[in-house]
Design a protein around this motif. Structure first.
Motif, PDB file in Angstrom:
ATOM      1  N   LEU A  26       0.806  -1.218   0.000  1.00  0.00           N
ATOM      2  CA  LEU A  26       0.000   0.000   0.000  1.00  0.00           C
ATOM      3  C   LEU A  26       0.842   1.273   0.000  1.00  0.00           C
ATOM      4  N   HIS A  27       2.153   1.158   0.214  1.00  0.00           N
ATOM      5  CA  HIS A  27       3.043   2.327   0.136  1.00  0.00           C
ATOM      6  C   HIS A  27       3.472   2.473  -1.321  1.00  0.00           C
ATOM      7  N   PRO A  28       3.080   3.553  -1.999  1.00  0.00           N
ATOM      8  CA  PRO A  28       3.335   3.622  -3.446  1.00  0.00           C
ATOM      9  C   PRO A  28       4.800   3.571  -3.836  1.00  0.00           C
ATOM     10  N   VAL A  29       5.682   4.154  -3.024  1.00  0.00           N
ATOM     11  CA  VAL A  29       7.102   4.141  -3.379  1.00  0.00           C
ATOM     12  C   VAL A  29       7.705   2.769  -3.115  1.00  0.00           C
ATOM     13  N   ALA A  30       7.397   2.193  -1.953  1.00  0.00           N
ATOM     14  CA  ALA A  30       7.902   0.853  -1.657  1.00  0.00           C
ATOM     15  C   ALA A  30       7.395  -0.150  -2.682  1.00  0.00           C
ATOM     16  N   MET A  31       6.120  -0.010  -3.091  1.00  0.00           N
ATOM     17  CA  MET A  31       5.562  -0.928  -4.082  1.00  0.00           C
ATOM     18  C   MET A  31       6.210  -0.724  -5.443  1.00  0.00           C
ATOM     19  N   ASP A  32       6.523   0.516  -5.789  1.00  0.00           N
ATOM     20  CA  ASP A  32       7.201   0.770  -7.065  1.00  0.00           C
ATOM     21  C   ASP A  32       8.569   0.098  -7.093  1.00  0.00           C
ATOM     22  N   GLY A  33       9.250   0.084  -5.933  1.00  0.00           N
ATOM     23  CA  GLY A  33      10.539  -0.598  -5.879  1.00  0.00           C
ATOM     24  C   GLY A  33      10.410  -2.075  -6.178  1.00  0.00           C
ATOM     25  N   VAL A  34       9.373  -2.700  -5.632  1.00  0.00           N
ATOM     26  CA  VAL A  34       9.147  -4.130  -5.899  1.00  0.00           C
ATOM     27  C   VAL A  34       8.806  -4.336  -7.365  1.00  0.00           C
ATOM     28  N   ALA A  35       7.881  -3.509  -7.898  1.00  0.00           N
ATOM     29  CA  ALA A  35       7.446  -3.674  -9.278  1.00  0.00           C
ATOM     30  C   ALA A  35       8.582  -3.429 -10.262  1.00  0.00           C
ATOM     31  N   THR A  36       9.466  -2.490  -9.936  1.00  0.00           N
ATOM     32  CA  THR A  36      10.550  -2.134 -10.845  1.00  0.00           C
ATOM     33  C   THR A  36      11.697  -3.123 -10.803  1.00  0.00           C
ATOM     34  N   GLU A  92       3.568   2.382  20.127  1.00  0.00           N
ATOM     35  CA  GLU A  92       4.336   3.197  19.180  1.00  0.00           C
ATOM     36  C   GLU A  92       4.181   2.655  17.762  1.00  0.00           C
ATOM     37  N   LEU A  93       4.148   1.338  17.630  1.00  0.00           N
ATOM     38  CA  LEU A  93       3.970   0.719  16.317  1.00  0.00           C
ATOM     39  C   LEU A  93       2.608   1.090  15.736  1.00  0.00           C
ATOM     40  N   ALA A  94       1.562   1.000  16.557  1.00  0.00           N
ATOM     41  CA  ALA A  94       0.223   1.356  16.093  1.00  0.00           C
ATOM     42  C   ALA A  94       0.151   2.829  15.694  1.00  0.00           C
ATOM     43  N   ARG A 146      -1.167   6.342   7.271  1.00  0.00           N
ATOM     44  CA  ARG A 146      -2.352   6.074   6.456  1.00  0.00           C
ATOM     45  C   ARG A 146      -2.628   7.126   5.381  1.00  0.00           C
ATOM     46  N   PRO A 147      -2.449   8.433   5.649  1.00  0.00           N
ATOM     47  CA  PRO A 147      -2.736   9.413   4.590  1.00  0.00           C
ATOM     48  C   PRO A 147      -1.846   9.264   3.352  1.00  0.00           C
ATOM     49  N   SER A 148      -0.689   8.642   3.480  1.00  0.00           N
ATOM     50  CA  SER A 148       0.229   8.527   2.340  1.00  0.00           C
ATOM     51  C   SER A 148       0.078   7.204   1.595  1.00  0.00           C
ATOM     52  N   LEU A 149      -0.846   6.370   2.008  1.00  0.00           N
ATOM     53  CA  LEU A 149      -1.016   5.050   1.396  1.00  0.00           C
ATOM     54  C   LEU A 149      -2.068   5.094   0.293  1.00  0.00           C
ATOM     55  N   ARG A 162     -10.509  -2.365   3.328  1.00  0.00           N
ATOM     56  CA  ARG A 162     -11.399  -1.467   2.577  1.00  0.00           C
ATOM     57  C   ARG A 162     -10.671  -0.811   1.411  1.00  0.00           C
ATOM     58  N   MET A 163      -9.408  -0.508   1.576  1.00  0.00           N
ATOM     59  CA  MET A 163      -8.645   0.075   0.473  1.00  0.00           C
ATOM     60  C   MET A 163      -8.552  -0.887  -0.704  1.00  0.00           C
ATOM     61  N   TYR A 164      -8.342  -2.147  -0.420  1.00  0.00           N
ATOM     62  CA  TYR A 164      -8.248  -3.134  -1.499  1.00  0.00           C
ATOM     63  C   TYR A 164      -9.622  -3.424  -2.118  1.00  0.00           C
ATOM     64  N   ALA A 165     -10.704  -3.199  -1.373  1.00  0.00           N
ATOM     65  CA  ALA A 165     -12.070  -3.341  -1.897  1.00  0.00           C
ATOM     66  C   ALA A 165     -12.292  -4.715  -2.525  1.00  0.00           C
ATOM     67  N   MET A 166     -12.063  -5.757  -1.726  1.00  0.00           N
ATOM     68  CA  MET A 166     -12.327  -7.119  -2.177  1.00  0.00           C
ATOM     69  C   MET A 166     -13.347  -7.745  -1.234  1.00  0.00           C
TER      70      MET A 166
END
Length: 285
Positions: A45-55, A173-175, A182-185, A234-238
């Motif tokens: 759900l992190h767009p930059v981290a996901m781009d690293g995986v996809a790239t 702290e983790l939570a 969440r706003p950046s995901l 809910r973000m994935y909407a499945m």
């Protein structure tokens, strides 16, 4: 922490955590596999981290098994290996990350795969996922164990390249960190593809039809998705995978009991078994 000169032979033998740690308890349990898949779904759900995986893991789309196996072996080695074995694995991973740079097309951010904030996101998703399934399944009894686990995992975060002062040390702290992210995901097309790949990975026809691999994986994947935070589901909407939290927890506990009925050799990886055997032999010598 990383200098061999600072280690006693016993510390090297026990590794960075040891059999008395909460980490060994969590990572040796059958629900660890569910937590690992949950972490992948959350990390995507992190767009930059996901781009690293996809790239940089293009082969993941057609044959995800080698990458999944390497990730599992890395976590197992870091947890159950000696300190020397763990450090060899860490150096290998950091060496690979160091060479990878990209630009995320949605926001235009230039990044390195080993940027500390991206490593922190990956780390926190993993810790939150493994902690959540362990608590739901009854592996951990209360808040004290949960906080111990999060605190122990600071070692793993720092070893891979996170900034120590930024790493959560308690479950609270983790939570708070995840809530703040969440706003950046966002569910990018790459994230949706990754989710589908986790849920329905490619398998050779003979594996799919002649072995129990597909239904077994389906159970893992559905439990992983169902234990995601509600906002992530809910973000994935499945909606077809929208088990209630009660049903997800019940399913997770049933899965755990079924796997615990198997012998250790069938439910633990060779790396995990070797860690237990090494420590037992060393402490009895």
């Amino acid at each position: 922490m990383t200098s061999r000169r600072d280690w006693t032979p016993e510390e090297d033998l026990l590794g960075f955590f040891g059999p008395d740690s909460v980490t060994w308890r969590v990572h040796a349990d059958p629900v660890f596999s569910v937590g690992g898949l949950r972490a992948l779904l959350l990390q995507a759900l992190h767009p930059v981290a996901m781009d690293g995986v996809a790239t940089f893991s293009a082969g993941f789309r057609t044959d995800p098994w080698p990458r999944l196996a390497r990730t599992a072996a890395y976590v197992d080695t870091l947890t159950f290996g000696s300190r020397r074995e763990a450090m060899r694995a860490v150096r290998r991973v950091r060496g690979l990350h160091r060479r990878l740079v990209g630009v995320e097309p949605r926001g235009g951010r230039a990044y390195r795969v080993d940027d500390p904030d991206l490593l922190l996101w990956v780390h926190c998703c993993e810790v939150d996922s493994l902690l959540d399934v362990a608590r739901r399944a009854g592996v951990l009894a209360g808040d004290v164990d949960a906080d111990r686990y999060v605190a122990e995992q600071v070692i793993a975060a720092v070893l891979v390249g996170c900034t120590e002062d930024d790493v959560p040390r308690t479950a609270a702290e983790l939570a708070a960190y995840l809530e703040g992210m969440r706003p950046s995901l966002v569910v990018t097309p790459a994230a949706r593809n990754a989710c589908r790949l986790v849920l329905v990975p490619p398998m050779p026809a003979w594996v799919r039809f002649l072995t129990p691999a597909q239904p077994a994986w389906g159970t893992l994947a559905v439990l992983a998705f169902a234990t995601l935070p509600g906002w992530a589901r809910r973000m994935y909407a499945m909606p077809g995978l929208a088990l209630t939290d009660v049903a997800a927890t019940a399913g997770l506990r049933a899965f755990r009991q079924a796997i615990l009925a198997l012998p250790h050799r069938a439910r633990r990886s060779p790396i995990v078994r070797a860690g237990y055997e090494r420590v037992a032999a060393g402490l009895s010598a």
